[in-house]
Design a protein around this motif. Structure first.
Motif, PDB file in Angstrom:
ATOM      1  N   GLU A 117       0.817  -1.204   0.000  1.00 51.94           N
ATOM      2  CA  GLU A 117       0.000   0.000   0.000  1.00 51.94           C
ATOM      3  C   GLU A 117       0.857   1.262   0.000  1.00 51.94           C
ATOM      4  OE1 GLU A 117      -3.210  -0.106  -0.600  1.00 51.94           O
ATOM      5  OE2 GLU A 117      -2.786  -2.242  -0.782  1.00 51.94           O
ATOM      6  N   VAL A 118       1.989   1.225   0.707  1.00 51.41           N
ATOM      7  CA  VAL A 118       2.912   2.356   0.685  1.00 51.41           C
ATOM      8  C   VAL A 118       3.428   2.573  -0.737  1.00 51.41           C
ATOM      9  CG1 VAL A 118       5.210   3.139   1.422  1.00 51.41           C
ATOM     10  CG2 VAL A 118       3.615   2.206   3.105  1.00 51.41           C
ATOM     11  N   ALA A 119       3.788   1.492  -1.424  1.00 54.66           N
ATOM     12  CA  ALA A 119       4.277   1.601  -2.801  1.00 54.66           C
ATOM     13  C   ALA A 119       3.197   2.162  -3.717  1.00 54.66           C
ATOM     14  CB  ALA A 119       4.740   0.233  -3.296  1.00 54.66           C
ATOM     15  N   ARG A 120       1.979   1.682  -3.536  1.00 61.45           N
ATOM     16  CA  ARG A 120       0.869   2.154  -4.369  1.00 61.45           C
ATOM     17  C   ARG A 120       0.630   3.660  -4.168  1.00 61.45           C
ATOM     18  NH1 ARG A 120      -3.276  -1.380  -5.979  1.00 61.45           N
ATOM     19  NH2 ARG A 120      -2.983  -2.653  -4.121  1.00 61.45           N
ATOM     20  N   THR A 121       0.681   4.084  -2.898  1.00 59.52           N
ATOM     21  CA  THR A 121       0.466   5.500  -2.587  1.00 59.52           C
ATOM     22  C   THR A 121       1.587   6.366  -3.141  1.00 59.52           C
ATOM     23  OG1 THR A 121      -0.736   4.891  -0.568  1.00 59.52           O
ATOM     24  CG2 THR A 121       0.110   7.134  -0.708  1.00 59.52           C
TER      25      THR A 121
END
Length: 414
Positions: A117-121
Motif C-alpha cells: 500500500e505504501v508503494a501504491r500510494t
C-alpha cells in the motif's frame, strides 16, 4: 547402387532444408540426428522479483524447483531472478523507479501488505493520472505465507527477565533497558540476593542488549514500533496520531530505542548476526517466527538454547506477491510471474515453506496441527513455539504509520 546412394543423400539434404526452414519460422525443432540450433534463439521471459530477505532460503529453494519443471510462456523459457532487499526499501525504491543494480522488478514481495500500500500510494503521488502501479485485480496481490513477530532471547536471560512468562512484556523490557545496573538490576528486581547463582551470572552480562531492525528499511522494525505504541497505550486497535505524539509515549519510546546498540537493515541478516555473535552482542531481538525456528539448531550448536516469546499482542506478516502494472512489465512477464506465484502456492511448496523454513501456510490445504514430529510446532514446542498466537493488533492507517516513522527518524535516527 550409386543411384540409390545419391537418392538417400538428396533426401537427407531435403529433410535438413525443411528443418532449417521450420527453425527459421518457429524456433529449434527436430531430434538427433537433426539437433539444428539454427534460427532465432528463444530468449527467456525474465521475472525479476524484489523480495524481503526473511524468506530468502525458501524463495531460492522454490526457484530452483520451479526451474526444474522447465516452465515456459508459449515457446519461451521462464527465468526467475531474485533480489533480496529490505521490505520498506524495496517498496519505496520500486515506486520511485530507483532500480540501481537490481533490475526493473516484475514483482515485489515485501514481508507485509502494508508496504504494498505504501508503494501504491507513493506511485500515485509521483505519477498523477498514470495507471495504478499495482493492478487493482485482487488476484494479482496474493499472500504467500504467514509469520508473526516474536522475541528471541537466550534461555538463561529469559529465565531472569520473564520468569513467569511475558505477561508484562513491554513494561519489563523497558525497566530492564533503563536500569543503570543492567542485568544486576534485573536480578535484584526479581528478588535474587547477591551471592545467589542467578545474581552471579547476571553480574557478568553487563547491560541488557536489545535489538530490532531499522523501521526505515525493514518491515519488522516498523512492526516493532507499532507494537511498542500499542503496548504503551494498552490497546490493540485504533492507534492515532495523538497516541504517537503523546510526550509521555515519546519519552518511553526514546528510553527503549536509545538502548538498542544497532539497527539492522534486514530481518534475515539480523537474525543471522545474533546467531553468529551470540549473547556478547544481543541478549534478545525482535524477529519473525520463521527466522527463529530456522535458527534454533544453529544457535544451540554455537551458544546454547534460545527461547521464543510472543508479545501480548502481535502482528502477522503475510508476504504478499504483487505483480506490477508498471510500464516496464510486459504481458509475457505477467504470465510468467503468475506461473511462479501459482507454483509457490501449490501444496508441495507450501509444505516445504512450513516444515523446512517455519512459515505458516497461506492455503488451507496444508494443516499446521499434525501429530508427526517433523511439524515445527511439535519439534520446537520446548523452545516456546506455539500454534495459537496472541491477539493481533490492528494495522494502523498509513498516516499514523508515517507519523510514527517520522517520530523515530527525528528522535532516533539523526
Amino acid at each position: 547402387m550409386q543411384s540409390v546412394t545419391r537418392a538417400i543423400g538428396i533426401g537427407y539434404l531435403l529433410i535438413c532444408l525443411l528443418a532449417l526452414l521450420a527453425t527459421a519460422f518457429v524456433g529449434p525443432v527436430g531430434y538427433a540426428p537433426f539437433p539444428l540450433p539454427i534460427g532465432p534463439a528463444q530468449d527467456p521471459v525474465v521475472v525479476t522479483i524484489w523480495y524481503g530477505t526473511e524468506k530468502r532460503q525458501w524463495f531460492e529453494d522454490a526457484a530452483q524447483r520451479f526451474a526444474a519443471t522447465n516452465p515456459r510462456v508459449g515457446n519461451r523459457p521462464i527465468q526467475v531472478v531474485l533480489r533480496g532487499i529490505g521490505s520498506r526499501e524495496l517498496s519505496v525504491r520500486a515506486a520511485r523507479r530507483e532500480f540501481g543494480g537490481d533490475g526493473q522488478p516484475t514483482v515485489i514481495s515485501p514481508a507485509s501488505s502494508m508496504w504494498v500500500e505504501v508503494a501504491r500510494t507513493d506511485w500515485a503521488a509521483l505519477n498523477p493520472g498514470a495507471p495504478s502501479f499495482i493492478t487493482e485485480n485482487p488476484g494479482q496481490v496474493t499472500p504467500l505465507a504467514l509469520t508473526p513477530l516474536v522475541a528471541v532471547i537466550w534461555q538463561e536471560r529469559a529465565q531472569l527477565l520473564w520468569p513467569q512468562g511475558p505477561e508484562n512484556f513491554w513494561q519489563n523490557l523497558h525497566a530492564a533497558l533503563t536500569d543503570s545496573e543492567g542485568w544486576i538490576g534485573v536480578a535484584r528486581a526479581r528478588g535474587f540476593a547477591p551471592g545467589s547463582p542467578e545474581y552471579q551470572k547476571a553480574s557478568t552480562w553487563g547491560f541488557v542488549k536489545f535489538g530490532h531492525t531499522s523501521p526505515l528499511t525493514s518491515n519488522s522494525g516498523a512492526q516493532a514500533l507499532i507494537l511498542m505504541a500499542y503496548g504503551y497505550h494498552g490497546k490493540s486497535r485504533g492507534l492515532t496520531n495523538a497516541d504517537v505524539l503523546s510526550p509521555e509515549f515519546q519519552r518511553w519510546m526514546r528510553d527503549v530505542e536509545m538502548a538498542v546498540l544497532e539497527f539492522g537493515d534486514s530481518t534475515g541478516s539480523f537474525m543471522t548476526s545474533m546467531v553468529q555473535f551470540g549473547p556478547s552482542k544481543y541478549d534478545l531481538v525482535l524477529v519473525y517466527e520463521n527466522l527463529a525456528l530456522e535458527n534454533i539448531v544453529a544457535a544451540q550448536n554455537r551458544w546454547g538454547d534460545i527461547r521464543i516469546y510472543y508479545p501480548p499482542a502481535t502482528m502477522f506478516s503475510d508476504h504478499p506477491y504483487a505483480i506490477l502494472n508498471a510500464p516496464w512489465v510486459t504481458p509475457e512477464q505477467r504470465q510468467a510471474a503468475e506461473q511462479f506465484r501459482n507454483f509457490l502456492l501449490s501444496p508441495p511448496i507450501q509444505e516445504i515453506a512450513f516444515r523446512q523454513y517455519g512459515f505458516r501456510p497461506a492455503i488451507p490445504d496444508v494443516p499446521v496441527i499434525t501429530n508427526d514430529p517433523s511439524n515445527p510446532f511439535n519439534k520446537y514446542r520446548a523452545y516456546g513455539v506455539q500454534v495459537d498466537t496472541p491477539p493481533l493488533v490492528e494495522t494502523p492507517s498509513g498516516e499514523v504509520v508515517t507519523t510514527l516513522l517520522d517520530l523515530w527518524r527525528r528522535q532516533i535516527n539523526r
